[in-house]
Design a protein around this motif. Structure first.
Motif, PDB file in Angstrom:
ATOM      1  N   SER A   3     -32.373  29.932-100.204  1.00  0.00           N
ATOM      2  CA  SER A   3     -33.111  30.773-101.155  1.00  0.00           C
ATOM      3  C   SER A   3     -34.028  29.922-102.023  1.00  0.00           C
ATOM      4  O   SER A   3     -35.156  30.328-102.324  1.00  0.00           O
ATOM      5  N   VAL A   4     -33.592  28.727-102.400  1.00  0.00           N
ATOM      6  CA  VAL A   4     -34.440  27.825-103.182  1.00  0.00           C
ATOM      7  C   VAL A   4     -35.659  27.420-102.353  1.00  0.00           C
ATOM      8  O   VAL A   4     -36.788  27.434-102.843  1.00  0.00           O
ATOM      9  N   TYR A   5     -35.429  27.087-101.087  1.00  0.00           N
ATOM     10  CA  TYR A   5     -36.547  26.710-100.218  1.00  0.00           C
ATOM     11  C   TYR A   5     -37.559  27.860-100.123  1.00  0.00           C
ATOM     12  O   TYR A   5     -38.765  27.637-100.198  1.00  0.00           O
ATOM     13  N   ASN A   6     -37.070  29.075 -99.967  1.00  0.00           N
ATOM     14  CA  ASN A   6     -37.963  30.238 -99.871  1.00  0.00           C
ATOM     15  C   ASN A   6     -38.791  30.412-101.146  1.00  0.00           C
ATOM     16  O   ASN A   6     -39.985  30.712-101.080  1.00  0.00           O
ATOM     17  N   VAL A   7     -38.181  30.222-102.296  1.00  0.00           N
ATOM     18  CA  VAL A   7     -38.911  30.325-103.571  1.00  0.00           C
ATOM     19  C   VAL A   7     -39.963  29.220-103.654  1.00  0.00           C
ATOM     20  O   VAL A   7     -41.125  29.474-103.992  1.00  0.00           O
ATOM     21  N   LEU A   8     -39.573  27.995-103.326  1.00  0.00           N
ATOM     22  CA  LEU A   8     -40.510  26.872-103.380  1.00  0.00           C
ATOM     23  C   LEU A   8     -41.688  27.101-102.429  1.00  0.00           C
ATOM     24  O   LEU A   8     -42.849  26.885-102.801  1.00  0.00           O
ATOM     25  N   ASP A  56     -44.405  19.723-105.210  1.00  0.00           N
ATOM     26  CA  ASP A  56     -44.997  18.973-106.316  1.00  0.00           C
ATOM     27  C   ASP A  56     -45.593  19.965-107.311  1.00  0.00           C
ATOM     28  O   ASP A  56     -46.353  20.855-106.922  1.00  0.00           O
ATOM     29  N   VAL A  57     -45.274  19.805-108.586  1.00  0.00           N
ATOM     30  CA  VAL A  57     -45.822  20.691-109.616  1.00  0.00           C
ATOM     31  C   VAL A  57     -47.257  20.338-109.969  1.00  0.00           C
ATOM     32  O   VAL A  57     -47.958  21.146-110.569  1.00  0.00           O
ATOM     33  N   ASN A  58     -47.707  19.147-109.605  1.00  0.00           N
ATOM     34  CA  ASN A  58     -49.078  18.725-109.897  1.00  0.00           C
ATOM     35  C   ASN A  58     -49.984  19.223-108.775  1.00  0.00           C
ATOM     36  O   ASN A  58     -49.963  18.701-107.667  1.00  0.00           O
ATOM     37  N   GLU A  92     -37.797  25.943-113.628  1.00  0.00           N
ATOM     38  CA  GLU A  92     -37.259  25.038-114.653  1.00  0.00           C
ATOM     39  C   GLU A  92     -36.869  23.700-114.027  1.00  0.00           C
ATOM     40  O   GLU A  92     -37.140  22.634-114.592  1.00  0.00           O
ATOM     41  N   ALA A  93     -36.243  23.764-112.864  1.00  0.00           N
ATOM     42  CA  ALA A  93     -35.850  22.532-112.165  1.00  0.00           C
ATOM     43  C   ALA A  93     -37.075  21.721-111.769  1.00  0.00           C
ATOM     44  O   ALA A  93     -37.103  20.494-111.937  1.00  0.00           O
ATOM     45  N   MET A  94     -38.106  22.385-111.269  1.00  0.00           N
ATOM     46  CA  MET A  94     -39.318  21.683-110.857  1.00  0.00           C
ATOM     47  C   MET A  94     -40.048  21.071-112.053  1.00  0.00           C
ATOM     48  O   MET A  94     -40.624  19.992-111.934  1.00  0.00           O
TER      49      MET A  94
END
Length: 148
Positions: A62-67, A89-91, A33-35
Motif C-alpha cells: 500500500s505504501v508503494y502504491n501511494v508513492l 524523492d521529494v525534490n 510525513e515519512a517522505m
C-alpha cells in the motif's frame, strides 16, 4: 549556491490530493510525513518509518502504491536504483544524485554550476526522432573508507 526546492506541507498535500479527487487518508498523510523526514526512500523504508513512529498500520504494497501515485501526479520523482529497487524523492526540481551502491542510499548532489554546464551542453543536442524531455544525472559511488 544550491537551488532550493519546496516540499509540500501536510496542509498543502491535502490540497494537492483534493485537486486530484483523492482523499487525504491517514495512510497517504503518513506516507507524506515519512517522505518529508526521509527525503529519498523506498517503500520498505517508508513503511518502517511509519511503523516505528506510531503511524497507521500500512503494508509495503500500500505504501508503494501511494508513492507511485504521488510520483505519477508529480508530487515526488522516482528512480530505479542499481539494486533494482524503486526509490522516491521529494525534490522534484532538476538536480543530480549520488547513489551509494554499497549502502543503497541516495543523496542530492548540490553543484548547480556542474548541473547547468551539463544542461547547456546536452540540453540542445538533437537525437534523430526524439526530443529531450528530462535529464536525470546520477553518480554511482562506493565509500572509500570502511566505518567501524
Amino acid at each position: 549556491m544550491a537551488k532550493s526546492y519546496h516540499v509540500p506541507s501536510i496542509e498543502e498535500i491535502k490540497t494537492l490530493l483534493k485537486s486530484k479527487d483523492l482523499k487525504a487518508t491517514r495512510q497517504r498523510l503518513a506516507v507524506h510525513e515519512a517522505m518529508i523526514a526521509l527525503g529519498h526512500a523506498s517503500a520498505d523504508m517508508v513503511t518502517e518509518y511509519i511503523s516505528t513512529n506510531g503511524g497507521p498500520k500500512v503494508t509495503v504494497a500500500s505504501v508503494y502504491n501511494v508513492l507511485a501515485q504521488f510520483a505519477l501526479y508529480g508530487f515526488y520523482r522516482h528512480r530505479l536504483s542499481a539494486n533494482n529497487k524503486m526509490y522516491f524523492d521529494v525534490n522534484t526540481t532538476g538536480h543530480m544524485h549520488v547513489y551509494d551502491c554499497e549502502n543503497h542510499s541516495y543523496r542530492d548532489l548540490t553543484d548547480e554550476r556542474l548541473y547547468e554546464d551539463i544542461l547547456q551542453r546536452i540540453g540542445s543536442r538533437r537525437f534523430r526522432g526524439y526530443r529531450i524531455e528530462d535529464i536525470d544525472i546520477q553518480f554511482i559511488v562506493r565509500p572509500t573508507r570502511r566505518r567501524p
